[in-house]
Structure formats: C-alpha cells, structure tokens
Scaffold this active site. Structure first.
Site, PDB file in Angstrom:
ATOM      1  N   THR A 159       9.434   5.374   0.914  1.00  0.00           N
ATOM      2  CA  THR A 159       9.942   3.870   0.840  1.00  0.00           C
ATOM      3  C   THR A 159       9.134   3.388   2.051  1.00  0.00           C
ATOM      4  O   THR A 159       7.537   2.596   1.670  1.00  0.00           O
ATOM      5  CB  THR A 159      10.990   3.436   0.668  1.00  0.00           C
ATOM      6  OG1 THR A 159      12.238   3.833  -0.034  1.00  0.00           O
ATOM      7  CG2 THR A 159      11.227   1.976   0.391  1.00  0.00           C
ATOM      8  N   CYS A 160       8.713   4.166   3.394  1.00  0.00           N
ATOM      9  CA  CYS A 160       8.001   3.525   4.096  1.00  0.00           C
ATOM     10  C   CYS A 160       6.969   3.747   3.852  1.00  0.00           C
ATOM     11  O   CYS A 160       5.746   3.263   4.023  1.00  0.00           O
ATOM     12  CB  CYS A 160       8.404   4.539   5.389  1.00  0.00           C
ATOM     13  SG  CYS A 160      10.225   4.891   6.137  1.00  0.00           S
TER      14      CYS A 160
END
Length: 165
Positions: A59-60
């Site tokens: 996600t990052c």
C-alpha cells in the site's frame, strides 16, 4: 491519541493530527543524499505530505506511485513522501520504479516528525512507525487538508487530498 486499525485490529497513535487552518510544524528530515530538509526549504510551494509506515509494503508503494503520477500535473506543488525508512531504501525504491516527481524524506533518526504531528504508532506490530496520513498545505505551510487512513492497509483518498489544491 487516535485509534486506527491494522488488519482490523485497533492500534493507537501518540496524539491527534494537526487541524485544518493550523500551520504545519517545522521539521528536520533526511533526504536521499543524507542532507537535511526543513519546512522552510519548501516555502512558496504547496505541499502534499504522503506519510506512511514503510516504502517496502504494497500500500505504501502504491501511494508513492499514485502521488508521483499525479504530481507531474500539479502547479507549484511538491509531494513529500515521509517514512521512517532509511534514505537508502527510499532511494532504491524510487530509482527502481523510475519515480522522480516525489521527494523522499526520512524520519529514521528520532521519529520527531511523527511524534510532533501526533501520527506515531505507539502499540501493535508497527509501533514506532508512522501511521498512514496525508497532509496538504498551501505555499505558507497552512494546513488545507488532513486524512489519517483508518485502516493502515488501505490507500488514502487521493482525490480529496488533491481537490484542495
């Protein structure tokens, strides 16, 4: 103290995010070349601060890619990607991905950026890292938008962040 979740399990931060209308706290963060950067270095530019636990999570990485893509079309705006990762890891990731529209900044030394902005995770498996947050400021550091993503595995609301610019 704010509560967010990781995999549906509650975890907490050390405080609350700064409020819309406040001025962003000054900071000293480490750039990829190990020099320092402060808020003053970006004065005169609108800022999108994309803050996350680690560049090495899906996600990052997606948030960095998304903001990199959208940053190229923003007028007088810089995207700062901030985490506690070492500057070498941030540089490696962006180099491998060909991402050049974002500025990576590391809070690895003391975590003071996270602590001073109420977004440091204080319990659970990610304790000591930053929660997933987006802060948008005007050219003078006045906060226009904040979002603390309620589930760390989820992406931020890119459209809401960019709409205030």
């Amino acid at each position: 103290m704010a509560t967010v979740t990781l995999g549906g399990n509650p975890i907490h931060t050390n405080g609350e995010l700064p409020k819309v209308g406040d001025s962003l706290n000054d900071f000293i963060l480490i750039q990829n070349d190990l020099s320092t950067a402060s808020l003053n270095d970006f004065k005169g530019s609108k800022l999108v601060l994309n803050i996350f636990p680690s560049i090495d999570t899906g996600t990052c990485a997606t948030s960095v890619r998304q903001f990199n893509e959208k940053a190229s079309s923003l007028d007088n705006t810089k995207v700062l990607c901030i985490s506690r990762d070492l500057p070498f890891a941030q540089k490696r990731f962006c180099g491998a991905e060909g991402l050049d529209n974002v500025i990576n900044l590391s809070d690895f030394k003391e975590g003071s950026f996270g602590k001073n902005n109420g977004l440091e995770i204080v319990d659970g498996p990610l304790a000591g890292l930053h929660s997933r947050v987006v802060i948008v400021t005007d050219e003078n550091g006045k906060i226009l938008h904040t979002e603390q993503v309620s589930e760390i595995a989820n992406e931020p609301n890119y459209e809401a962040a960019l709409a205030v610019l």
